[in-house]
Design an enzyme around this catalytic site. Sequence first.
Site, PDB file in Angstrom:
ATOM      1  N   ARG A  48      44.799  38.698  64.758  1.00 34.10           N
ATOM      2  CA  ARG A  48      42.859  39.173  63.314  1.00 34.10           C
ATOM      3  C   ARG A  48      43.469  40.206  63.626  1.00 34.10           C
ATOM      4  O   ARG A  48      43.551  40.320  62.111  1.00 34.10           O
ATOM      5  CB  ARG A  48      41.467  38.875  64.199  1.00 34.10           C
ATOM      6  CG  ARG A  48      40.777  39.068  63.562  1.00 34.10           C
ATOM      7  CD  ARG A  48      39.386  38.790  63.241  1.00 34.10           C
ATOM      8  NE  ARG A  48      39.128  38.690  65.428  1.00 34.10           N
ATOM      9  CZ  ARG A  48      38.965  39.123  66.531  1.00 34.10           C
ATOM     10  NH1 ARG A  48      39.587  40.236  66.219  1.00 34.10           N
ATOM     11  NH2 ARG A  48      38.908  39.135  67.855  1.00 34.10           N
ATOM     12  N   TYR A 101      31.908  38.716  37.650  1.00 35.79           N
ATOM     13  CA  TYR A 101      32.067  37.397  38.125  1.00 35.79           C
ATOM     14  C   TYR A 101      31.213  36.584  39.299  1.00 35.79           C
ATOM     15  O   TYR A 101      30.122  37.477  39.598  1.00 35.79           O
ATOM     16  CB  TYR A 101      33.872  37.871  39.731  1.00 35.79           C
ATOM     17  CG  TYR A 101      33.624  36.284  39.508  1.00 35.79           C
ATOM     18  CD1 TYR A 101      34.388  35.209  39.348  1.00 35.79           C
ATOM     19  CD2 TYR A 101      33.241  36.069  41.224  1.00 35.79           C
ATOM     20  CE1 TYR A 101      34.478  33.704  40.041  1.00 35.79           C
ATOM     21  CE2 TYR A 101      33.149  35.106  41.572  1.00 35.79           C
ATOM     22  CZ  TYR A 101      34.516  33.985  41.361  1.00 35.79           C
ATOM     23  OH  TYR A 101      34.498  32.816  41.904  1.00 35.79           O
ATOM     24  N   ASP A 174      37.927  45.494  40.354  1.00 37.07           N
ATOM     25  CA  ASP A 174      38.250  44.381  40.413  1.00 37.07           C
ATOM     26  C   ASP A 174      39.427  43.955  38.934  1.00 37.07           C
ATOM     27  O   ASP A 174      38.755  43.536  37.603  1.00 37.07           O
ATOM     28  CB  ASP A 174      37.416  43.081  39.791  1.00 37.07           C
ATOM     29  CG  ASP A 174      37.301  41.512  40.358  1.00 37.07           C
ATOM     30  OD1 ASP A 174      38.737  41.577  40.332  1.00 37.07           O
ATOM     31  OD2 ASP A 174      37.091  40.753  40.809  1.00 37.07           O
ATOM     32  N   LYS A 199      44.431  33.891  42.453  1.00 32.76           N
ATOM     33  CA  LYS A 199      43.940  34.148  40.595  1.00 32.76           C
ATOM     34  C   LYS A 199      45.623  34.011  40.255  1.00 32.76           C
ATOM     35  O   LYS A 199      47.332  33.475  40.792  1.00 32.76           O
ATOM     36  CB  LYS A 199      43.343  34.759  39.850  1.00 32.76           C
ATOM     37  CG  LYS A 199      42.372  34.425  40.113  1.00 32.76           C
ATOM     38  CD  LYS A 199      41.608  32.979  40.449  1.00 32.76           C
ATOM     39  CE  LYS A 199      39.963  32.595  41.614  1.00 32.76           C
ATOM     40  NZ  LYS A 199      39.049  34.270  40.664  1.00 32.76           N
TER      41      LYS A 199
HETATM   42  C1  LIG Z   1      38.139  34.385  41.799  1.00 36.90           C
HETATM   43  C2  LIG Z   1      37.368  35.483  41.243  1.00 36.90           C
HETATM   44  C3  LIG Z   1      36.389  35.987  42.188  1.00 36.90           C
HETATM   45  C4  LIG Z   1      36.757  35.921  44.191  1.00 36.90           C
HETATM   46  O1  LIG Z   1      38.121  35.309  44.661  1.00 36.90           O
HETATM   47  P1  LIG Z   1      37.376  34.107  45.503  1.00 36.90           P
HETATM   48  O2  LIG Z   1      39.208  34.408  45.981  1.00 36.90           O
HETATM   49  O3  LIG Z   1      37.374  33.183  45.003  1.00 36.90           O
HETATM   50  O4  LIG Z   1      36.691  34.467  46.987  1.00 36.90           O
HETATM   51  C5  LIG Z   1      36.302  37.857  42.181  1.00 36.90           C
HETATM   52  N1  LIG Z   1      37.200  38.845  40.913  1.00 36.90           N
HETATM   53  C6  LIG Z   1      37.330  37.876  39.892  1.00 36.90           C
HETATM   54  C7  LIG Z   1      37.402  38.132  38.872  1.00 36.90           C
HETATM   55  C8  LIG Z   1      37.858  36.536  40.089  1.00 36.90           C
HETATM   56  O5  LIG Z   1      38.231  36.130  38.768  1.00 36.90           O
END
Ligand SMILES: *Cc1c(COP(=O)(O)O)cnc(C)c1O
Length: 383
Positions: A48, A101, A174, A199
Amino acid sequence: MTEFNTRAIHDGQTPDPTTGAVIPPLYLTSTFKQDGIGGLREGYEYSRSGNPTRTALQDTLASLEGGTHAFAFASGLAAEDTLLRATLVPGEKILVGNDAYGGTYRLINRVHGEWGITNLTVDFTDLDAVRAAVATHAPRVLWVETPSNPLLRIVDIAAVAEIAQASGAFLVVDNTFATPSLQQPLTLGADVVVHSLTKYLGGHSDVVGGAVIVRDANLAEHIGFLQNAVGAVAAPFDSWLVSRGLKTLGVRIDRHSDNAEAIVAAIEQHPAVEAVLYPGLPSHPGHEIAARQMRRFGGMVSVLLRGGEAAARQLVETTTLFTLAESLGGVESLIEYPAAMTHASVAGTALEVPANLVRISVGIEDARDLVADLTVALDALPA
Ligand SMILES: *Cc1c(COP(=O)(O)O)cnc(C)c1O
């Protein structure tokens, strides 16, 4: 410093000194033998707190974003949660983009809101509105997505960074949609980059993960403390998968961008289409800023349909190569209906999305096949 694609393959990924294995091994271990009490090898004690496979990923991520420290988590939202705890205390405020998001907004509004964090939303493309909100509310954190999800709005990162700096606020970007292959917010003045590794960075729709990248030692220390104290860390195998994905990030993103451009050109004038939202289009209101701060325009395309909600729902259910699914950024093309899928949780809020909107994550298949699939489905919509 070497260039981006070289760093994506080599930084943090040096061959194993013991065996020469070219790919750093996957350390599936929870704990590490100590040479006498506290005699740690390379600082590893318990997975961890630290695991070499996670360290390798974190080092690559820090290098690609131009940061000094990166932290990998079990999901994008776990990364965001830890970051929010590190930057806000009860009573403070956060200014969020009005098309963030949905899951991010739910976390900020319903989880951190319960603990005394106030959120305000603003259209970050309107810099006067941002200045006014900052002057009135003195938020501790500004939270920007660009391109945004799902409306693909473009925010001028350098301009918002100036506003944040002048007021002593943290600017978080982000960078999930653009990826560091297209834009590096820390080099434009942002304090923090967050990612859903799920992603484009993972890139193969086979792992859920998140990351926070910073360039300030104090903030890094605080996030590092919380990463261990809260414990939502990226598992070794998940870290290994994302490290593998990162090696091809540059070539994938170029192909995603090529295919997105081909699709936009093919469907923009289709009679069933009211508008195509893509920052690469000269008609896009953020095109000039995007051209300045992004290397290319990426693989996400949103489409507004003339036939309203019914047409949008029919389109996502009739394509065959574009798979109906949430998420994005994988090698395969996906299509979805945000109002009832990814963004259902923001219905009735300032972040609600249009009912005739379809979001497409353009994959790296052959463009001609993708265009044919979409065209057949668009042709089938009632006039
Ligand atoms: C998918 C996504 C998230 C969240 O991420 P997870 O891996 O699903 O927890 C945050 N910001 C954006 C722009 C996303 O597309």
